[in-house]
Structure formats: structure tokens, C-alpha cells
Design an enzyme around this catalytic site. Structure first.
Site, short mmCIF file in Angstrom:
data_model
loop_
_atom_site.label_atom_id
_atom_site.label_comp_id
_atom_site.label_asym_id
_atom_site.label_seq_id
_atom_site.Cartn_x
_atom_site.Cartn_y
_atom_site.Cartn_z
N ASP A 1 0.71 -1.20 0.04
CA ASP A 1 -0.04 0.00 0.15
C ASP A 1 0.81 1.07 0.03
O ASP A 1 0.52 2.21 -1.01
CB ASP A 1 -0.96 -0.11 1.16
N GLU B 1 1.73 -8.93 11.62
CA GLU B 1 1.29 -8.65 10.11
C GLU B 1 2.85 -8.44 9.51
O GLU B 1 2.89 -8.81 8.30
CB GLU B 1 0.57 -7.60 10.13
#
Ligand code: GLC
Length: 425
Positions: free
Chosen positions: A163, A392
């Protein structure tokens, strides 16, 4: 020890399982994400093949008529996430986003097929997925490569799956934020803001969504209308690998015509990737279609092409580049070069290590015979789990766990890495 990891990884998958799909992690990401699901299916496949196929099937149940497979499926309403279905407003029966994500599903399906204990079930379920996956790949080349270069562009940073990578900075900077309005982010209530993208980036992410929404998400128009068009070598390599794997699967399942078409897409892609190689940087680079120039930024997107069947000398070059990166960090592979000025070891895709990326690069390097480097990447991945659990992403120098915890695809990758280790032993 190993058995401990296996038990913990399965527990993470169980906790994030919503029956027919998994959420990446509770809270921060409460829906189904495209490439998360495909990679997570590989984890399930180690102990529940039926559940693994279901994960991918659910994703493709929400494929659009044009062939696009959305990046998020909003199965259940959740006010804790922004931007939710009302921002995308795609008008789908089950709300979805209107963007896509790296097309890793066919790679996962082929791997699941090859390893299946229940061959009969694998045959049946892979055969049903085959035309859907092929339609998705063709959609990419049709709508995102209008000039037939062999490489597709992403039209939003979120499509890359990386992202807030430095790769997008300059192109995103050019996206005007005029009229974007005010909005309330939710991600920074679930995760440390220092681990997440900035507000200025979010404004541009939302602006792009607004531009596409005004075109009613007609995917045949979005590429040309987008002020952001970037050719990402990592994204393309994943698509190329998927086309090659789908071609093999199509051959095995008696679809020779589809196999030929899919293999042709992969071959053309491999040849075109060469235009993104930089001798100076020793890796592949992104290409900004709006300005017609390569983007000189040393990110892991330029190493991911190892996942596709690139020439052996290129795979060796990537291995050398990772070796150099290893001199300035403790854990491979940083998503951005730690010696570069924009590096930020905590902020998402601007430095941290991601296990899914490690896995894909290691898989490709293994095929190219770079076994020492593969061993290092696998070892570092497990050291991170050891130090910091199923996060993550991780700081490549301190191993600090970042973003969300109890993360599905991280757990799936641990099951994969341990299985491969056992195979090699
Ligand atoms: C973030 C990641 C993306 C991932 C999603 C869900 O947006 O950048 O790659 O698919 O989270 O885990």
C-alpha cells in the site's frame, strides 16, 4: 518447538476463520481480502483440503462479470473499517471494492492440486476454478495493458498489496486532493499510527476511489481515466507466475486451448519484464506510465520477479541484491533498502519484513538454484516468529512486531515454511 509453531499457526487460522472465508486479522481487517485468501488457503491445505478450496471458491463467487476479482469482499457490515462499502459504492449484491489485488490464486490452486491427498476432489474443484481464474488474468491484460506491452499497470497503490511503498510516492503526489472532503480513518484506532500510512497518503487513496466511483466502476474505463498508472514488477511477476501455473493446470485438466493462451501471456510477460531491469540498481524497478520513466526506488517489489521464471542470471542478480540488503539488517527481506533515506523500519511497506513476500521470493530462488539464499530467508522468517509471534509485519533490524497481531497469512506461511523444511530435511 516446530510442533508448537504448527499448533499456534493452526490456532490463528481457526480464530480468523469465518466459515467460508478468513479475515486477515480480527479488528483491523474484518472482511475477506483477495491475495490474503489465496495465500492463506495454502495454510489450510496442510490439514484440511476441503476448507482450503472453499477459501478460494468464496473469493471467486464474488468475481465481477467483466472478470475482475475484487480486493475486498465485505461479507458482513463492520463499522470499524474505513473505507467501507458505502465509500466504494460498487452496487454489487454482496458489497465489494472495485479494485483488484495481486493475482496469486492460480499459483495457490496449482500448488494445492499438486500436493492434494484427495486427488479426485482437487481435480473437480480446480477444474471449476480454472475458467474463472483465466478470465481474471485476461481481464488484467485487456483492461490494464491497453497498448499490449505485455505488462499491466495498477491504478491504485492498494492494488499492489504494498500500500504505502516508496514506489508510489511521486506518482501519488501528483494526484490532486481537491474536493476529497473529510473522513475518519479507522486503521489508526486498531494499530499504532507510526506503523501505518500518513494522512496525506490516505487523502490520495480516497481521491482515486472517488474518481473511479464517478465512472460507475466501469473497469474498461478506469485505466485511461486514472491519474495513477504504475507498472509494478512484483505485481506483474505474480500475474505471470499465475498464468504459467494456470497453463500447467489447464494441461493437466484437459484444457489445451486455455493452456496455450495462458502460456503465451506468461511468455510475453517474462520478455517484457526485462524492460524493468536496472543494471545500476541491481534489481527490477517500477515504471510510471503517466510520465514514461522508471521509478528509481529500491523496494522489494523489484525483487519479487524471482517468483516468475525470469532468466537465471536475473535470479542470481536478485540473490546478490538480497545479500547486500542483509548487510544492513538483521532479518531478511526488508521491503525497502535500510540504507535509503526514505527507509522506515516500522511503517508498513517502507521497510518492514513480510513473510508472504519472503515465501514467494524464496520459492522462485529455489527453482533458480539459489539454495543458500533460500535457506537464509527461511531461517530469518522463523527467527522472526520466534522473537515476535504471528505479526502482520516486522522491523527488519529489531524484529519488533508491527501492524495487526494474530495474522492469518503469516500463520499460513509458517505452515508452508515448516512443511518445506521438513521436505528438505
Ligand atoms: C494491507 C496490505 C495488503 C493486505 C491487506 C489485508 O492493506 O498492504 O497487502 O492484503 O492489508 O491483510
Amino acid at each position: 518447538m516446530r510442533q508448537d509453531y504448527i499448533d499456534q499457526a493452526k490456532q490463528v487460522l481457526r480464530d480468523n476463520d469465518r466459515g467460508t472465508y478468513t479475515v486477515p486479522t480480527h479488528g483491523l481487517y474484518p472482511f475477506q481480502w483477495n491475495w490474503d485468501s489465496a495465500l492463506s488457503a495454502l495454510g489450510f491445505a496442510h490439514y484440511d483440503e476441503d476448507r482450503a478450496w472453499t477459501e478460494i471458491e468464496t473469493l471467486f463467487d464474488h468475481q465481477w462479470e467483466c472478470g475482475m476479482v475484487p480486493h475486498i469482499i465485505f461479507h458482513e457490515y463492520d463499522p470499524g473499517y474505513f473505507p467501507g462499502p458505502e465509500v466504494y459504492a460498487t452496487g454489487r449484491p454482496t458489497p465489494t471494492s472495485g479494485l483488484s489485488q495481486p493475482a496469486v490464486a492460480a499459483f495457490a490452486a496449482r500448488r494445492m492440486f499438486d500436493r492434494a491427498k484427495d486427488k479426485e476432489m482437487a481435480r473437480r474443484r480446480a477444474a471449476a476454478l480454472l475458467p474463472k481464474m483465466h478470465a481474471w488474468h485476461e481481464w488484467f491484460y485487456r483492461t490494464r495493458d491497453p497498448e499490449g506491452t505485455g505488462l499491466v499497470a495498477i491504478i491504485h497503490p492498494w492494488e499492489s498489496g504494498r500500500d504505502n511503498s516508496v514506489d508510489w510516492d511521486a506518482a501519488l503526489e501528483r494526484v490532486s486532493t481537491e474536493g476529497v472532503g473529510t473522513f475518519q480513518r479507522r486503521d489508526i484506532t486498531h494499530a499504532n499510527p507510526a506503523h501505518r500510512p500518513t494522512h496525506a497518503q490516505y487523502e490520495r487513496y480516497i481521491k482515486l476511489v472517488q474518481i473511479f466511483r464517478e465512472l460507475n466502476w466501469d473497469t474498461s474505463k478506469l485505466h485511461d481515466a486514472s491519474p495513477f498508472q504504475v507498472v509494478d514488477p512484483g505485481f506483474n511477476a505474480i500475474l505471470i507466475r499465475a498464468c504459467a501455473d494456470l497453463a500447467d493446470l489447464a494441461d493437466l485438466l484437459g484444457e489445451p486451448g486455455m493452456a496455450t493462451r495462458s502460456r503465451a501471456l506468461a511468455d510475453r510477460g517474462i520478455a517484457a519484464l526485462e524492460t524493468l531491469w536496472s543494471d545500476g540498481m541491481g534489481q527490477y524497478l517500477c515504471y510510471d506510465r503517466q510520465v514514461g520513466a522508471l521509478i528509481e526506488s529500491p523496494t522489494v517489489g523489484g525483487l519479487l520477479p524471482a517468483f516468475a521464471a525470469i532468466p537465471t542470471e536475473r535470479a542470481a542478480g536478485i540473490s546478490r541484491r538480497i545479500e547486500v540488503l542483509g548487510r544492513s539488517c538483521e532479518y531478511l527481506i526488508p521491503s525497502h533498502d535500510p540504507t535509503a533515506p526514505e527507509y522506515d523500519g516500522l511503517r508498513y511497506w517502507r521497510g518492514p519484513v513480510w513473510l508472504i513476500v519472503n515465501y514467494m521470493i524464496a520459492d522462485g530462488l529455489c527453482r533458480a538454484g539459489q539454495t543458500d539464499m533460500v535457506g537464509r530467508i527461511m531461517t530469518d522468517s522463523l527467527r522472526l516468529i520466534d522473537r515476535s509471534g504471528f505479526a502482520e509485519y516486522y522491523d527488519p533490524i529489531t524484529a519488533e512486531p508491527c501492524g495487526g497481531a494474530h495474522f492469518t497469512w503469516t500463520a499460513a506461511m509458517v505452515l508452508e515454511i515448516l512443511a518445506q523444511e521438513a521436505e528438505l530435511a
